[in-house]
Write an enzyme that holds these catalytic residues in place. Sequence first.
Site, PDB file in Angstrom:
ATOM      1  N   GLU A 177       4.706   0.353  -6.594  1.00 52.97           N
ATOM      2  CA  GLU A 177       4.730   0.224  -7.938  1.00 52.97           C
ATOM      3  C   GLU A 177       4.807  -1.294  -8.585  1.00 52.97           C
ATOM      4  O   GLU A 177       5.298  -1.452  -9.519  1.00 52.97           O
ATOM      5  CB  GLU A 177       6.303   0.785  -8.232  1.00 52.97           C
ATOM      6  CG  GLU A 177       5.927   1.828  -9.624  1.00 52.97           C
ATOM      7  CD  GLU A 177       4.708   2.725  -9.590  1.00 52.97           C
ATOM      8  OE1 GLU A 177       4.017   2.350 -10.319  1.00 52.97           O
ATOM      9  OE2 GLU A 177       4.528   3.461  -8.525  1.00 52.97           O
TER      10      GLU A 177
HETATM   11  C1  LIG Z   1       4.911   3.678   1.674  1.00 59.43           C
HETATM   12  C2  LIG Z   1       3.876   2.958   0.616  1.00 59.43           C
HETATM   13  C3  LIG Z   1       3.462   4.004  -0.436  1.00 59.43           C
HETATM   14  C4  LIG Z   1       2.710   3.753  -1.232  1.00 59.43           C
HETATM   15  N1  LIG Z   1       2.412   4.362  -2.212  1.00 59.43           N
HETATM   16  C5  LIG Z   1       1.268   4.368  -3.126  1.00 59.43           C
HETATM   17  C6  LIG Z   1       0.826   5.270  -3.959  1.00 59.43           C
HETATM   18  O1  LIG Z   1       1.137   6.509  -4.018  1.00 59.43           O
HETATM   19  N2  LIG Z   1      -0.484   5.162  -4.636  1.00 59.43           N
HETATM   20  C7  LIG Z   1      -0.939   3.730  -4.689  1.00 59.43           C
HETATM   21  O2  LIG Z   1      -1.886   3.714  -5.204  1.00 59.43           O
HETATM   22  N3  LIG Z   1      -0.565   2.616  -3.969  1.00 59.43           N
HETATM   23  C8  LIG Z   1       0.673   2.819  -3.056  1.00 59.43           C
HETATM   24  N4  LIG Z   1       0.980   2.000  -2.246  1.00 59.43           N
HETATM   25  C9  LIG Z   1       0.506   0.686  -2.290  1.00 59.43           C
HETATM   26  C10 LIG Z   1       1.242  -0.202  -3.059  1.00 59.43           C
HETATM   27  O3  LIG Z   1       1.709  -0.156  -4.279  1.00 59.43           O
HETATM   28  C11 LIG Z   1       0.976  -1.658  -2.653  1.00 59.43           C
HETATM   29  O4  LIG Z   1       1.238  -1.846  -1.144  1.00 59.43           O
HETATM   30  C12 LIG Z   1       1.317  -2.775  -3.579  1.00 59.43           C
HETATM   31  O5  LIG Z   1       1.070  -2.598  -4.885  1.00 59.43           O
HETATM   32  C13 LIG Z   1       0.923  -4.379  -3.231  1.00 59.43           C
HETATM   33  O6  LIG Z   1      -0.503  -4.218  -2.860  1.00 59.43           O
HETATM   34  P1  LIG Z   1      -0.833  -4.774  -1.455  1.00 59.43           P
HETATM   35  O7  LIG Z   1      -0.244  -4.183  -0.446  1.00 59.43           O
HETATM   36  O8  LIG Z   1      -2.327  -4.841  -1.269  1.00 59.43           O
HETATM   37  O9  LIG Z   1      -0.254  -6.280  -1.222  1.00 59.43           O
HETATM   38  P2  LIG Z   1      -1.343  -7.498  -2.146  1.00 59.43           P
HETATM   39  O10 LIG Z   1      -1.694  -7.232  -3.380  1.00 59.43           O
HETATM   40  O11 LIG Z   1      -2.174  -8.032  -0.804  1.00 59.43           O
HETATM   41  O12 LIG Z   1      -0.003  -8.616  -2.005  1.00 59.43           O
HETATM   42  C14 LIG Z   1       0.495  -9.288  -0.956  1.00 59.43           C
HETATM   43  C15 LIG Z   1       1.549 -10.315  -1.389  1.00 59.43           C
HETATM   44  O13 LIG Z   1       0.924 -11.290  -2.310  1.00 59.43           O
HETATM   45  C16 LIG Z   1       1.517 -11.270  -3.526  1.00 59.43           C
HETATM   46  N5  LIG Z   1       0.638 -11.516  -4.583  1.00 59.43           N
HETATM   47  C17 LIG Z   1      -0.637 -10.787  -4.864  1.00 59.43           C
HETATM   48  N6  LIG Z   1      -1.152 -11.089  -5.879  1.00 59.43           N
HETATM   49  C18 LIG Z   1      -0.491 -12.055  -6.502  1.00 59.43           C
HETATM   50  C19 LIG Z   1      -0.422 -12.561  -7.528  1.00 59.43           C
HETATM   51  N7  LIG Z   1      -1.414 -12.838  -8.283  1.00 59.43           N
HETATM   52  N8  LIG Z   1       0.511 -13.731  -7.857  1.00 59.43           N
HETATM   53  C20 LIG Z   1       1.729 -13.605  -7.364  1.00 59.43           C
HETATM   54  N9  LIG Z   1       1.978 -12.987  -6.045  1.00 59.43           N
HETATM   55  C21 LIG Z   1       0.846 -12.147  -5.704  1.00 59.43           C
HETATM   56  C22 LIG Z   1       2.346  -9.961  -3.749  1.00 59.43           C
HETATM   57  O14 LIG Z   1       3.502  -9.885  -4.494  1.00 59.43           O
HETATM   58  C23 LIG Z   1       2.772  -9.688  -2.140  1.00 59.43           C
HETATM   59  O15 LIG Z   1       3.831 -10.398  -2.092  1.00 59.43           O
HETATM   60  C24 LIG Z   1       2.113   2.382  -1.313  1.00 59.43           C
HETATM   61  C25 LIG Z   1       2.427   1.526  -0.307  1.00 59.43           C
HETATM   62  C26 LIG Z   1       3.279   1.794   0.709  1.00 59.43           C
HETATM   63  C27 LIG Z   1       3.588   0.803   1.619  1.00 59.43           C
END
Ligand SMILES: Cc1cc2nc3c(=O)[nH]c(=O)nc-3n(C[C@H](O)[C@H](O)[C@H](O)COP(=O)(O)OP(=O)(O)OC[C@H]3O[C@@H](n4cnc5c(N)ncnc54)[C@H](O)[C@@H]3O)c2cc1C
Length: 596
Positions: free
Chosen positions: A440
């Site tokens: 989220e």
């Molecule tokens: C169990 C589980 C359930 C989930 N359920 C859903 C779902 O129902 N629907 C859905 O669509 N997604 C879902 N997700 C996905 C989840 O919302 C994402 O994992 C999350 O938004 C982070 O994206 P990412 O994993 O690609 O991390 P990334 O975007 O790659 O981020 C990696 C790190 O970099 C930081 N970061 C990235 N960009 C910036 C920035 N501009 N400034 C500062 N810091 C930054 C982040 O805070 C994080 O610490 C789920 C994930 C899991 C693990």
Amino acid sequence: MQVYEAPLRDMKFVLHELHNDDGFGNLEALAEFTPDLTDAILEEAAKVAQEVLLPLNRGGDAEGCILENGVVRTPTGFKEAYAMFRDGGWCALASDPQWGGQGLPESVNKMTEEMICAANVSFSLYPGLTHGGTTAIEGHASDELKQRFLPKMVSGEWSGTMCLTESHCGTDLGLLRTRAVPQDDGSYKLTGSKIFISAGEHDLTENIIHLVLARMPDAPAGVKGISLFLVPKYLPKDDGSVGPANGVSVSAIEHKMGLKASATCQLNFDDSVGWLVGKPHKGMEAMFTMMNTERVSVGVQGLGVGEAAYQSAVYYAKDRLQGRSLSGVKNPGGPADPIIVHPDVRRMLMTMRAYNEGCRAITAWVSRALDAEKHATDPEARQRAEDFVALMTPVVKALFTDLGFESANLAVQVYGGHGYIAESGVEQYVRDARIAMIYEGTNGIQALDLVGRKLPAHMGRYLRSFFHPVSTFIEANKADADLGKMVEGLEKAFGALQLSTATIAERGMRDPEEAAAAATDYTRLLGLVAMGYCFAKAAFVAQTALKGGTDEADFYKAKLATARFFFDRILPQATSAFLAIKSGKASMMALEAAAF
Ligand SMILES: Cc1cc2nc3c(=O)[nH]c(=O)nc-3n(C[C@H](O)[C@H](O)[C@H](O)COP(=O)(O)OP(=O)(O)OC[C@H]3O[C@@H](n4cnc5c(N)ncnc54)[C@H](O)[C@@H]3O)c2cc1C
């Protein structure tokens, strides 16, 4: 051992005694929900949480979800529990009566969410996402889509998902690649792959309604080219029954750290029929309706798990015999005293307790504003409520989930080595709580939302909806002989928050990295002040009740003790957040990336 009894007395306290002067006015539209009625609903919800969902929590964790021949099976007992939950009307609690909902105030609904999450956070995702989906459809879809999908989703017959994430794009949704090609009949055909989709496939409902972010062929690049589509797993027939499959398949379920009974799926859309929700290329606006609902709910997940962890820790601390009390033997008949006598164990228990009570008080405050957004008759009160919700949504999400995880960790510490062993049941809380800090929108992104968007919006107007009641309370109670020390602490932390706000505004104007570097500490600082305000008010209410004479003296004395602990032991964190903010970005950004 996982122990949970819904904290009904505290819920009633925050709902009926704490926020009566919140400035949102009397919400006439909700007058039928008298305290008697809402208390009865909370008591029934507690039974569902304790008797139906809690017994499935450990088994669900051990068994997890299984993908077999393209079908996901939820753990033993989940299907029956979901049917009971749906038939009991629990899916429809907070939805609009127009679609078959019960129109319950959000303030009460959020308390039931806390109970469900405390008992079984994996289970909570299935009805939770469906409810979030209905808010986006209600707010942005055509009447035809609303008529066709909302009644079945609100009742819980069909469930919902939110499909944003793709393997190469999480936070940065502007990168997403799923395509939506317009068809002659006004529908679209969607093709693409999504990952990490909670409740993406399961055996609890006969249909699943996916809300999918995708890009039309003529879409501009980046987030400005994203549209939102409603894509059912099965296309409904004209009579509302489930029709043919719609090209949505699950290629895998994720094997993850916790939340094992929630099916986290990799989904493929292959020429799947979908309909536009909202305007072309304005999908983020529509999705934000769902995401904002979900963000507050995810915060409440943190609180729920934190409460369950706390209660399980208290149970153990009273039972486990180790060492003797430094103030004299407390259990002379036994070989040792229960560990609850030791100051360090008390530190952990009181910390968890204060986090939970503080977050619950904020929940009641924010959800009163959610109700006022919809139902306040005075336009100014409604505007204030909207501003307050906008400001507090990222704080609730980030603060509660950070503290919920900390509480789960503390519970393991209270159990010692036994906490690290799966049999104790408390290590599950750590694993289950961890994800809420990530999904989220990660907590880092929540903090950027607060500092980058919410603070500057409308020349700081959102912040005024928070500053005004806090400063009014401080002025009114500074001289109170009994509350004085607490109000003094609140005033100091509030001063640090005001100074930090000015510092960030001033430095951020020159250099946006300065504001970003301060964001996480600022979010914590604002959260601490919000908790301090709630605890000072709670102490005032408790004190008044005790002075007036009450047959619930134990409850109010405990409330006062917890408030004092908060001011003595937790609010001082505000000073360290302030100092960190003041130090600026220099040391954080000093090294070149190559130097890491
Ligand atoms: C169990 C589980 C359930 C989930 N359920 C859903 C779902 O129902 N629907 C859905 O669509 N997604 C879902 N997700 C996905 C989840 O919302 C994402 O994992 C999350 O938004 C982070 O994206 P990412 O994993 O690609 O991390 P990334 O975007 O790659 O981020 C990696 C790190 O970099 C930081 N970061 C990235 N960009 C910036 C920035 N501009 N400034 C500062 N810091 C930054 C982040 O805070 C994080 O610490 C789920 C994930 C899991 C693990």
